[in-house]
Design an enzyme around this catalytic site. Sequence first.
Site, PDB file in Angstrom:
ATOM      1  N   HIS A 106      25.895  36.287  32.787  1.00  0.00           N
ATOM      2  CA  HIS A 106      26.891  35.295  33.262  1.00  0.00           C
ATOM      3  C   HIS A 106      27.958  35.900  33.901  1.00  0.00           C
ATOM      4  O   HIS A 106      28.578  37.200  33.443  1.00  0.00           O
ATOM      5  CB  HIS A 106      27.280  34.536  32.119  1.00  0.00           C
ATOM      6  CG  HIS A 106      28.266  33.442  32.499  1.00  0.00           C
ATOM      7  ND1 HIS A 106      27.795  32.230  33.090  1.00  0.00           N
ATOM      8  CD2 HIS A 106      29.715  33.270  32.627  1.00  0.00           C
ATOM      9  CE1 HIS A 106      28.768  31.574  33.258  1.00  0.00           C
ATOM     10  NE2 HIS A 106      29.978  32.223  33.212  1.00  0.00           N
ATOM     11  N   ASP A 142      26.849  28.071  27.892  1.00  0.00           N
ATOM     12  CA  ASP A 142      27.449  29.206  27.984  1.00  0.00           C
ATOM     13  C   ASP A 142      28.329  29.631  26.596  1.00  0.00           C
ATOM     14  O   ASP A 142      29.313  30.272  27.004  1.00  0.00           O
ATOM     15  CB  ASP A 142      28.308  29.600  29.268  1.00  0.00           C
ATOM     16  CG  ASP A 142      27.321  29.193  30.521  1.00  0.00           C
ATOM     17  OD1 ASP A 142      26.242  29.429  30.279  1.00  0.00           O
ATOM     18  OD2 ASP A 142      28.034  28.804  31.546  1.00  0.00           O
ATOM     19  N   CYS A 695      31.973  75.421  63.803  1.00  0.00           N
ATOM     20  CA  CYS A 695      30.541  75.246  63.032  1.00  0.00           C
ATOM     21  C   CYS A 695      29.777  76.409  63.523  1.00  0.00           C
ATOM     22  O   CYS A 695      29.068  76.906  62.755  1.00  0.00           O
ATOM     23  CB  CYS A 695      30.050  74.265  63.508  1.00  0.00           C
ATOM     24  SG  CYS A 695      29.926  73.799  65.156  1.00  0.00           S
TER      25      CYS A 695
END
Length: 910
Positions: A106, A142, A695
Amino acid sequence: MKIAVIGQSLFGQEVYKELRKEGHTIVGVFTIPDKDGKADPLAAEAEKDGVSVFKFPRWRVKGQAIPEVVAQYKATGAELNVMPFCSQFIPMEVIDHPKHGSIIYHPSLLPRHRGASAINWTLIHGDKKGGFTVFWADDGLDTGPVLLQRECDVEPNDTVNTIYKRFLFPEGVKGTVEAVRLIAQGKAPRIPQPEEGATYECIQKKDNAKIDWNQSAEALHNWIRGNDKVPGAWAEVDGQKVTFYGSSLVDNGTTANGQPLDIPGASRPGLVTKSGLVLFGNDGKALLVKNLQFEDGKMIAAAQYFRSGSSAAVELTEEEKAFAEQMRAVWQSILTNVAQIEDSTDFFKSGAASMDVVRLVEEVKLRASSCQLQNEDVYMNTSFQDFIQMCVRKLRGEDDEEELVVDYVEKNINNMTVKMPHQLFINGEFVDAEGGKTYKTINPTDGTVRERERERERKERERERERERRERERETGRGRQHDHSEHQEELATIEAIDSGAVYTLALKTHVGMSIQTFRYFAGWCDKIQGCTIPINQARPNRNLTFTKREPIGVCAIVIPWNYPLMMLAWKTAACLAAGNTVVLKPAQVTPLTAVKFAELAARAGFPKGVINILPGSGSLVGQRLSDHPDVRKLGFTGSTEIGKHIMKSCAVSNVKKVSLELGGKSPLIIFSDCDMDKAVRMGMSSVFFNKGENCIAAGRLFVEESIHDQFVKRVVCVPLESKSGETANASIFVYAIEASTKYLLYAASVQKYMCQSSKTDAYVISDSTETRLRLPPGFFFEPTLFTDVQDHMYIAQEESFGPVMIISKFKSGEVDDVLRRANATEYGLASGVFTRDISKALYVSERLNAGTVFVNTYNKTDVAAPFGGFKQSGFGKDLGEAHDKLLTLTFFVVVDPPLLLAFVSRNCLR
């Protein structure tokens, strides 16, 4: 355990899959019947696994269980019922039957918000905490005992969709599986629900989602977001039912300027602004709504409400209808192969060519001299209806381009005032993030906070995908080229304060090569083409066989912080030249030149939606771009670790094309017969260029033993000018390191690198403290040189990405051995060799396993030369002519002779 899964939806599917992974036996899946011939996701998954699937329309009639249905359920022999999401009423005969009973998920913290619309009411009530409960199933009210609960913070602008995707779905799946695990271990609690604080609310439906305007701005905001997207909060506006989506609270200190919109029942009129529709509560405070949906289902941006733009059709006058019929006749005269021109008739799909465009433009001028069309107007409005709407707007004078609204942050620096945008750039305009979220960026040269950069939110990413898809035709990407080279100094200055680049280097390389890149790829726009192929099966019919290349679609780009503008140019220019649309995420810490580029692109006339810039974190924005099914190509430059993660996400999502430019440990071999002056100069450049944040930086220098000591001495003694203008030894030359979040990570990585190096026997060369430079405020790191580095050492294997020179010796004459050592790395981005012997140079260059090999030079890249690496340095190429293979789709076409003959005859007759 033997488990019966009772439920439906993707949530149920994920719970089912995880339970199977846990080793449980799923004895049956009970779900809803197929809808329109399509099975529920849970049913489809179970059927694929050969698990018994039951699709009962109902379990009971008039409150009584259906015996046949209950009997089929009991026959499965389930020991536990797991109900992850269930919209059907399950009788107690089924709930209580298994040995371990039944558990159900729930989406609220019970006992609060019992009922089927728990998530909606969590938001409507403005709860600060939300979450879910797994409880022992009861009769549908519930109220059963709690087994497990998990809570989360409810963010101020959460909707049902955002909180569900962020927490309730992923954590709910985990929580349900964990509950089953506790039951299997005999540790599952049964905690009675308290009555204190219990609430039970009705199911939210369209008829009870009408907005009550007699509330505070916060209450209105909660009502709208609590019904977003289903069922949708609505109100009557201009006599029709309008649904409101995308609500956020507005800072009370913000003054909104816009066009008033009367809303019945509201305390004061709303304001249609460039950001959306501003609404007011009875407390005088404001909220902002982004989207509106009309009764016919059409949804528009709220900012577009009063505009007669593309979001709403223009109603034609009688005179305009007559003009439309004249143009219908013109279309009919051009498209002779079409029996009748309908509103949906597409000019180009019906066979029109470029000469027909010219004719159409001239025909319009003959009939309406005030309607001055350009060829691109036809390319952008290809259906007859869109074409007429565009012409009518021009005739009415409504086609003027909207002024680009930019909220600048200004800074006086470098003898100029630089104006920097700081928002997201989406669909041709600068906009705030959902909820106005921002983050800080920092100037690494002095440590000061520059501004607050807007952070991309998920809803805006979803909305942007739709806009891009409408703009991805080849002509939009191949629009007008405009040279903004007059902005070089401004861009270089922004680059310097954003990334810490030295201004002169930023001007020459960061900006200079970016301009060269766009000029180069502008020349490729009309040169991407297929070829004819003489296939074996062509005879005896003599088939015509050819390929053609088409744009791939939406391209995502994720770039690093070391060359923010240049990396943008390398990847974006190629994507646009191939006719694609671009969604670019700059590095989180260096977004400024990217959003400035967006401004310049808009002013240059790029169509809306072609270029989009989304600053933000990689975990949020980058991950979503990797996952999104509408993205067809992703280009990434960054670390190998993140590259692997992106590649996996792209594969799992939709197998999108990927190009990766990743880490490197580039070897530079210096032989004794080299030009020593040049080798020293270029060797230092190979390491320290752009502060070592490069790089292709030479991660390891192999120097022949006979010249090793001389080379090291020359490197240490070369005078250089520091950032502050002082002259200092190379070993203490100071370089700025990028700041903010990345600085902390980068500084930590460099420090880790240095700490690891201290555990080796490598020799660190530095000067006495008396000669060291006094470091200015900001984030700086002194260049360092290591000698006598052995192959097994950490610093010989890992990339530093900073101003650190690593030198190793090799014995004279052992060329093959030094090649073996140079290639003994998982990286393969770049490499270099210095020697006067051309034979040796060619021999070495052929055997270095790297994407680029420099001979007697270094860092010599060019826009016309392909750039990329091998192995864990990535794959795919930037720059050069290789780009079109990655950024286009290849179609193979075979034409049979009769059709070919008809095609040739028709065009000859015309």
